[in-house]
Design an enzyme around this catalytic site. Sequence first.
Site, short mmCIF file in Angstrom:
data_model
loop_
_atom_site.label_atom_id
_atom_site.label_comp_id
_atom_site.label_asym_id
_atom_site.label_seq_id
_atom_site.Cartn_x
_atom_site.Cartn_y
_atom_site.Cartn_z
N CYS A 15 0.69 -1.14 -0.06
CA CYS A 15 0.14 0.39 0.00
C CYS A 15 1.09 1.03 0.39
CB CYS A 15 -0.83 -0.01 1.19
SG CYS A 15 -1.70 -1.31 1.29
N CYS B 105 1.81 2.62 -3.18
CA CYS B 105 1.81 3.96 -3.72
C CYS B 105 1.03 4.90 -2.81
CB CYS B 105 0.58 3.59 -4.81
SG CYS B 105 0.81 2.01 -5.94
N HIS B 106 0.77 4.88 -2.25
CA HIS B 106 0.23 6.11 -0.90
C HIS B 106 1.13 6.77 -0.06
CE1 HIS B 106 -3.73 5.33 -2.47
NE2 HIS B 106 -3.49 3.62 -1.93
N CYS C 88 -8.29 -1.93 -4.10
CA CYS C 88 -6.40 -2.03 -4.70
C CYS C 88 -6.33 -3.40 -4.77
CB CYS C 88 -6.26 -0.74 -3.09
SG CYS C 88 -5.99 1.22 -4.32
N CYS D 217 -35.17 0.90 13.56
CA CYS D 217 -33.61 1.27 14.23
C CYS D 217 -33.88 3.09 14.84
CB CYS D 217 -32.95 1.79 12.97
SG CYS D 217 -32.58 0.52 12.00
N CYS E 20 -35.41 2.63 18.28
CA CYS E 20 -34.51 2.36 19.55
C CYS E 20 -32.99 3.78 19.81
CB CYS E 20 -33.61 1.14 19.59
SG CYS E 20 -34.57 -0.60 20.53
N ARG F 245 -21.86 -5.17 13.79
CA ARG F 245 -22.47 -5.08 15.19
C ARG F 245 -23.94 -4.24 14.17
NH1 ARG F 245 -24.44 -3.50 19.92
NH2 ARG F 245 -26.33 -4.10 19.50
N CYS G 289 -27.35 -5.82 16.11
CA CYS G 289 -28.88 -5.44 15.61
C CYS G 289 -30.00 -5.77 15.17
CB CYS G 289 -28.72 -3.67 15.63
SG CYS G 289 -27.51 -2.68 16.36
C1 HEC Z 1 -34.30 -2.93 20.06
C2 HEC Z 1 -33.30 -1.81 20.35
C3 HEC Z 1 -32.47 -1.59 18.83
C4 HEC Z 1 -33.04 -2.07 17.34
C5 HEC Z 1 -34.14 -1.76 17.09
C6 HEC Z 1 -31.93 -1.33 16.65
N1 HEC Z 1 -30.17 -1.73 17.65
FE1 HEC Z 1 -28.94 -0.53 17.05
N2 HEC Z 1 -28.33 -0.69 19.04
C7 HEC Z 1 -29.38 -1.65 20.23
C8 HEC Z 1 -28.55 -1.57 21.84
C9 HEC Z 1 -28.55 -2.23 23.07
C10 HEC Z 1 -26.87 -0.60 21.11
C11 HEC Z 1 -26.07 -1.14 21.79
C12 HEC Z 1 -25.19 0.55 22.51
C13 HEC Z 1 -25.45 1.08 22.27
O1 HEC Z 1 -24.43 1.83 21.58
O2 HEC Z 1 -26.17 1.87 21.29
C14 HEC Z 1 -26.86 -0.57 19.76
C15 HEC Z 1 -25.62 -0.52 18.92
C16 HEC Z 1 -25.72 -0.19 17.73
C17 HEC Z 1 -25.26 0.51 16.85
C18 HEC Z 1 -23.46 0.86 17.92
C19 HEC Z 1 -23.15 2.05 18.30
C20 HEC Z 1 -21.95 2.61 18.56
O3 HEC Z 1 -21.78 3.96 19.01
O4 HEC Z 1 -21.05 1.88 19.05
C21 HEC Z 1 -25.54 1.01 15.75
C22 HEC Z 1 -24.53 1.73 14.83
C23 HEC Z 1 -26.01 0.64 15.65
N3 HEC Z 1 -27.42 0.08 16.66
C24 HEC Z 1 -27.26 0.64 14.84
C25 HEC Z 1 -28.42 0.31 14.58
C26 HEC Z 1 -29.13 0.63 13.24
C27 HEC Z 1 -28.90 1.10 11.71
C28 HEC Z 1 -30.28 -0.84 13.13
C29 HEC Z 1 -31.68 -0.50 12.53
C30 HEC Z 1 -31.18 -1.87 11.32
C31 HEC Z 1 -30.50 -1.13 15.38
N4 HEC Z 1 -29.27 -0.53 15.31
C32 HEC Z 1 -31.49 -1.47 15.67
C33 HEC Z 1 -30.58 -1.68 20.25
C34 HEC Z 1 -31.34 -1.58 19.20
C1 HEC Z 2 0.05 0.20 -7.83
C2 HEC Z 2 -0.63 1.56 -6.38
C3 HEC Z 2 -1.70 1.09 -5.68
C4 HEC Z 2 -1.66 0.03 -4.34
C5 HEC Z 2 -0.22 -0.97 -4.13
C6 HEC Z 2 -2.39 0.68 -3.79
N1 HEC Z 2 -3.22 1.76 -4.10
FE1 HEC Z 2 -5.00 2.40 -3.27
N2 HEC Z 2 -4.32 3.68 -4.43
C7 HEC Z 2 -4.58 3.66 -5.41
C8 HEC Z 2 -4.98 4.54 -6.81
C9 HEC Z 2 -4.84 4.54 -8.28
C10 HEC Z 2 -5.97 5.26 -6.20
C11 HEC Z 2 -7.39 6.14 -6.20
C12 HEC Z 2 -8.13 5.10 -7.13
C13 HEC Z 2 -9.28 5.19 -8.20
O1 HEC Z 2 -9.55 6.35 -7.89
O2 HEC Z 2 -9.32 4.18 -8.41
C14 HEC Z 2 -6.37 4.43 -4.37
C15 HEC Z 2 -7.19 4.67 -3.86
C16 HEC Z 2 -7.03 4.24 -2.32
C17 HEC Z 2 -8.16 4.76 -1.05
C18 HEC Z 2 -9.29 5.34 -1.68
C19 HEC Z 2 -8.70 6.87 -1.03
C20 HEC Z 2 -10.51 7.84 -1.08
O3 HEC Z 2 -9.17 8.95 -0.86
O4 HEC Z 2 -11.06 8.17 -1.67
C21 HEC Z 2 -8.21 3.62 -0.42
C22 HEC Z 2 -8.95 4.26 1.56
C23 HEC Z 2 -6.83 2.75 -0.87
N3 HEC Z 2 -6.20 3.11 -1.70
C24 HEC Z 2 -6.47 2.00 -0.27
C25 HEC Z 2 -4.90 1.11 -0.56
C26 HEC Z 2 -4.98 0.42 1.05
C27 HEC Z 2 -4.90 -0.06 1.97
C28 HEC Z 2 -3.88 -0.55 -0.35
C29 HEC Z 2 -3.32 -1.12 0.10
C30 HEC Z 2 -3.34 -3.06 0.85
C31 HEC Z 2 -3.61 0.41 -1.81
N4 HEC Z 2 -4.67 1.26 -1.43
C32 HEC Z 2 -2.50 -0.05 -2.43
C33 HEC Z 2 -3.05 3.06 -5.50
C34 HEC Z 2 -2.82 1.83 -4.86
#
Ligand code: HEC
Ligand code: HEC
Length: 270
Positions: A85, A88-89, A123, A186, A189, A227, A231
């Site tokens: 990585c 290139c980066h 990449c 979602c 909650c 995560r 949920c």
């Molecule tokens: C019954 C209640 C409930 C529902 C419905 C629910 N969640 Fe959660 N979710 C939780 C609890 C409890 C946690 C762990 C505590 C927290 O970080 O909120 C959690 C954690 C998360 C987190 C991580 C937050 C963090 O900071 O780590 C995300 C993101 C999330 N929920 C998204 C969703 C999404 C998107 C949906 C719908 C698909 C959903 N949840 C539905 C209860 C719920």
């Molecule tokens: C041969 C060169 C090359 C290598 C090796 C490479 N990258 Fe990239 N990477 C690029 C180029 C070029 C872009 C912009 C590409 C595009 O628009 O398609 C890019 C874009 C990205 C982006 C998005 C950046 C943005 O601003 O959105 C990420 C994240 C990234 N590379 C991660 C990685 C990681 C992690 C690795 C190693 C596992 C890796 N690259 C290996 C050439 C490379």
Amino acid sequence: MSVAMKQTVSGRASHSALAAFFCVAAVVAAGPASAGGEPLPSGTSFLTQSLQAQQSDEATNPGMLWISEGALIWQTPDGASGASCATCHGDAGTSMKGVAASYPKVYGKTGELLNLEKRINLCRTSQQNAEPYAYESDPLLALTAFIARQSLGQPINVQIDDASRAFYERGKAMFYRRQGQLNLSCAQCHEALAGKQLRGDTISYGVGNGYPAYRLEWQTLGSLHRRLRSCSYGVRARRFEFGSPEYLSLELFLAVRAQGVPVETPAIRR
Ligand code: HEC
Ligand code: HEC
């Protein structure tokens, strides 16, 4: 990669989820109800003080192991290209600063919605000529967390534009749709009940700014999609695949909704 961690095992998910659900009790005054003006509070603000302190201390945050691993992978040549990585980066502290805060993003060349995991794998396949990493594998979690760490403290800044609008609308609809046997959205909650207790957790606003995060229940680092699967399972709804279009759209909606919340990867979560 395992870390011996002391953790409380109280408050494990009970089978009578419904009963537990309706036993919610207010403990924390709920913050703002929407992302209208102020950024939403991060999930970190709902943690105990000791977990907050552990999260912010690089020496004791177990997620930092993955950051070190990611830094190593960043420098390691791989695939038929023989490039790393870094080849290139260059220095990630410069080239990747702020990048994670701008994902998910539509990839202009294909119109595909990419989160950071998918962008890394793009990449891998198109630039390194290597195999994509499996979702939720240690190397992908490590690289994702390492790149996100370069945005530490930077506000999430994801825009809706013509290319992303349809994905955003799909994610938004999913956020407000009632789901599963418990028939809860979602939003019910993470908006209406934010700050309330549920099975030992304090419900947050559902912000993804700390992911990949180290969850004590998992005893490992996990992606945002892991995560979301928890949920979905919690309301006995369909769990979509890691990297599925459903969770990608939801991730985009969550990021737009979390505009301005600083990146905190790797967060610690219960
Ligand atoms: C019954 C209640 C409930 C529902 C419905 C629910 N969640 Fe959660 N979710 C939780 C609890 C409890 C946690 C762990 C505590 C927290 O970080 O909120 C959690 C954690 C998360 C987190 C991580 C937050 C963090 O900071 O780590 C995300 C993101 C999330 N929920 C998204 C969703 C999404 C998107 C949906 C719908 C698909 C959903 N949840 C539905 C209860 C719920
Ligand atoms: C041969 C060169 C090359 C290598 C090796 C490479 N990258 Fe990239 N990477 C690029 C180029 C070029 C872009 C912009 C590409 C595009 O628009 O398609 C890019 C874009 C990205 C982006 C998005 C950046 C943005 O601003 O959105 C990420 C994240 C990234 N590379 C991660 C990685 C990681 C992690 C690795 C190693 C596992 C890796 N690259 C290996 C050439 C490379």
